[in-house]
Design an enzyme around this catalytic site. Structure first.
Site, mmCIF file in Angstrom:
data_model
loop_
_atom_site.group_PDB
_atom_site.id
_atom_site.type_symbol
_atom_site.label_atom_id
_atom_site.label_comp_id
_atom_site.label_asym_id
_atom_site.label_seq_id
_atom_site.Cartn_x
_atom_site.Cartn_y
_atom_site.Cartn_z
ATOM 1 N N ASP A 99 25.328 88.248 49.873
ATOM 2 C CA ASP A 99 24.446 88.634 48.700
ATOM 3 C C ASP A 99 23.168 89.235 49.554
ATOM 4 O O ASP A 99 22.555 88.417 50.205
ATOM 5 C CB ASP A 99 24.170 87.545 47.858
ATOM 6 N N ASP A 201 22.199 92.456 44.601
ATOM 7 C CA ASP A 201 21.459 91.944 43.344
ATOM 8 C C ASP A 201 20.769 92.812 42.556
ATOM 9 O O ASP A 201 19.981 93.670 43.284
ATOM 10 C CB ASP A 201 20.878 90.859 43.932
ATOM 11 N N GLU A 262 25.192 95.208 41.686
ATOM 12 C CA GLU A 262 24.905 94.648 40.192
ATOM 13 C C GLU A 262 24.002 95.612 39.580
ATOM 14 O O GLU A 262 22.953 96.113 40.084
ATOM 15 C CB GLU A 262 24.645 93.223 40.355
ATOM 16 N N HIS A 338 28.705 83.824 38.664
ATOM 17 C CA HIS A 338 27.641 82.323 38.623
ATOM 18 C C HIS A 338 26.588 82.456 37.564
ATOM 19 O O HIS A 338 25.758 81.423 37.331
ATOM 20 C CB HIS A 338 27.004 82.292 39.779
ATOM 21 N N ASP A 339 26.660 83.527 36.943
ATOM 22 C CA ASP A 339 25.489 83.799 35.604
ATOM 23 C C ASP A 339 26.361 83.777 34.241
ATOM 24 O O ASP A 339 25.617 83.933 33.249
ATOM 25 C CB ASP A 339 25.211 85.312 35.849
HETATM 26 C C1 NOJ Z 1 21.384 88.525 39.539
HETATM 27 C C2 NOJ Z 1 21.913 87.284 39.939
HETATM 28 O O1 NOJ Z 1 23.036 87.153 39.944
HETATM 29 C C3 NOJ Z 1 21.176 85.862 39.188
HETATM 30 O O2 NOJ Z 1 21.969 84.926 39.518
HETATM 31 C C4 NOJ Z 1 19.678 86.146 39.578
HETATM 32 O O3 NOJ Z 1 19.045 85.375 38.936
HETATM 33 C C5 NOJ Z 1 18.922 87.501 39.230
HETATM 34 N N1 NOJ Z 1 19.682 88.623 39.919
HETATM 35 C C6 NOJ Z 1 17.754 87.534 40.018
HETATM 36 O O4 NOJ Z 1 18.057 87.586 41.228
#
Ligand code: NOJ
Length: 579
Positions: A99, A201, A262, A338-339
């Site tokens: 990551d 990210d 992302e 994970h989000d």
């Molecule tokens: C996206 C990540 O997937 C998330 O878990 C994170 O809190 C935010 N970006 C900030 O890095």
């Protein structure tokens, strides 16, 4: 360097290290824990692991706030243990994608401790600073992703710094070429160590429209109070492709690696632009359009404002990305990370049809064109949790949202908790359920976050030993990508777009391919708990259909007759070969 598109035939498995497997009894997952489970991943058949951040971090946002990009978080292990884990993956033919969190660092990174010390410190310009307004208030009214202002005052310099997430995650200034060089150097550090790529990210936030043109707009006022949602003002700036192209030329082109960016609020045009094989920069994006369909669009409560999913919207969204990127880029396929909440709880039925609906969702997702992502526990059909007390939650986003909603905005605490049960990120972060034993085999100590209550029923030990489990369904689906070129390359045609309960689509040989023109794959998925009737176009004949994968046993009468005479059963999912 000769590169192949191996990432197109790959399936990626995401590990959230804190919750995957704890080897030393401190209740926190770690690198030796991951190493001890590599045989499990090999059995599942995945090609790549995406490892959420393992770098040194004060853990304000579980590792997405990095204080040293070249060191391993002490709780997770050492660099030597990292090397052992990586070697173990490579021995099993599994690649590792790290990551890369470089829109922001931790405020404890030495760049920031230096930067904040004085305006003329050489690192000052690594971050984004603005003067207070005349009355001392923050420069703009933008609300951060984790609530509060995006601006935090810094006494030593008398300025505010920008943080789109928590105040311990200051945004890096990509307009500064020195900062960009630092990022490229740390990427080389890991690639030279043997890693095989990066998940990047919030990568479309590195170019901020207002930084490029020197403006500082206020966000439109859509609710009472000073702070307004302002995210769209900080994504997709005009230099995004330029920065990523530079990264490609400086770093990525020199390694045979996989990249996925992302990209919140990305459009199909950006998808095409950024993932185009020649003129783009990344292999694929994580776009969010399909993840936003069960929230009320534009609502001030963002993702927490729930609404039921309208299935034709999901189909239309998937298809827009399928159509836009075919031959011009590449899609990532995901329902889970994970989000996000657990897909079986969100899009299936985690009560009466947990196993069937999880398999159906696997069929639905992996049948499309793109690289599929499996998030740890998805292959077991792990479910959401509903912790009764807010104090049981650990996630900074959830805790801050609750505090602001209940204490500052006076919203009903029970309703806010219900939205956390549906959408909170901790749904995905409860420990991986390895066995029905104590602490589900995740740790011998006390887990950092509570386990789901259903470990006796839902666990890897049971799933691996049961040939009809969700695990083995995923294993077979992943294996089919290696033997069915149409699953990888096939053109996608949606059938019955308006059907409220059925997803049906074809995969046919792409134009100009040497494939057998008469052959096609057909995906049929019932997204409901009631039988589903439908009539396919007469040109789509199932008379000679062959079952490649399905989540119900096929009756002796045979498939064609079955499809002619019976509706799809609750949450039935089928992958068929037509001739
Ligand atoms: C996206 C990540 O997937 C998330 O878990 C994170 O809190 C935010 N970006 C900030 O890095």
């Amino acid at each position: 360097m000769r590169k192949t598109d191996w990432w197109k035939t790959s399936t990626v498995y995401q590990i959230y290290p804190r919750s995957f497997c704890d080897s030393n009894g401190d209740g926190i997952g770690d690198l030796p824990g991951i190493t001890s489970r590599l045989d499990y991943l090999q059995q599942l058949g995945v090609d790549v692991v995406w490892l959420s951040p393992v770098y040194q971090s004060p853990n304000d946002d579980n590792g997405y706030d990095i204080s040293d990009y070249r060191a391993i978080m002490q709780e997770f292990g050492t660099l030597a243990e990292f090397d052992t884990m990586l070697a173990g993956m490579h021995e099993r033919g599994i690649k590792l994608m790290m990551d890369l969190v470089v829109n922001h660092s931790s405020d404890e990174h030495v760049w920031f401790t230096e930067a904040r010390s004085s305006r003329d410190n050489p690192y000052h310009d690594y971050y984004i600073w603005r003067e207070p307004q005349a009355d001392g208030s923050p420069p703009t009214n933008w609300e951060a992703a984790f609530n509060g202002s995006v601006w935090e005052f810094n006494e030593p310099t008398g300025e505010y710094y920008l943080h789109m997430f928590s105040k311990k995650q200051p945004d890096l200034n990509w307009e500064n070429p020195k900062l960009r060089e630092e990022v490229y150097a740390l990427m080389r550090f890991w690639l030279d160590r043997g890693v095989d790529g990066f998940r990047m990210d919030v990568i479309n936030m590195i170019s901020k429209p207002w930084l490029a043109d020197g403006s500082l707009p206020q966000a439109p006022v859509v609710r009472d109070g000073f702070l307004q949602p302002g995210f769209q003002l900080t994504c997709n700036g005009p230099r995004l492709l330029e920065f990523l192209r530079e990264m490609r030329v400086q770093v990525l082109d020199h390694y045979d690696c996989i990249t996925v960016g992302e990209a919140p609020m990305a459009t199909i045009q950006q998808g095409r632009e950024l993932t185009h094989p020649e003129s783009g920069a990344l292999n694929m994006l994580f776009q969010f359009e399909h993840m936003d369909l069960d929230s009320v669009g534009g609502h001030v409560n963002g993702k927490w404002a729930l609404k039921p999913l309208h299935l034709p919207d999901l189909k239309a969204t998937m298809m827009r990305w399928q159509d836009a990127l075919e031959g011009q880029g590449w899609n990532s396929l995901y329902l889970s990370n994970h989000d996000q909440p657990r897909p079986v709880s969100r899009f299936g039925d985690d009560h009466h049809y947990r196993v069937q609906s999880a398999k159906m969702l696997c069929t639905f997702l992996h049948g499309f064109q793109g690289t599929p992502y499996v998030y740890q526990g998805e292959e077991l059909a792990m479910t959401n949790v509903a912790f009764p007390r807010i104090d049981d939650y650990k996630d900074i986003e959830t805790l801050n949202m609750y505090r602001v909603a209940v204490q500052e905005r006076g919203q009903d605490s029970a309703a806010v908790l219900r939205s956390i049960w549906a959408k909170g990120r901790d749904n995905a972060r409860t420990p991986m359920q390895w066995s029905s034993g104590p602490q589900a085999g995740f740790t011998t100590g006390t887990p950092w976050i509570q386990l789901n209550h259903n470990t006796a029923l839902v666990n890897a030990e049971q799933a691996v030993s049961d040939p009809t489990s969700v695990f083995h369904y995923y294993r077979k689906m992943i294996a089919l990508r290696k033997t069915e070129p149409l699953l990888v390359e096939g053109h996608t045609t949606l059938l019955l777009p308006e059907h409220p309960q059925l997803v049906a689509y074809l995969r046919t040989p792409p134009q100009g391919s040497s494939g057998d023109g008469a052959e096609a794959l057909l995906v049929l998925c019932n997204f409901g708990a009631t039988p589903c009737t439908f009539e396919l176009h007469p040109a789509v004949s199932c008379e000679r259909a062959e079952l490649l994968l399905g989540n119900y046993a096929v009756e002796a009468a045979g498939l064609a007759q079955r499809l002619r005479s019976m509706p799809l059963r609750p949450y039935e999912g089928l992958l068929l070969r037509l001739r």
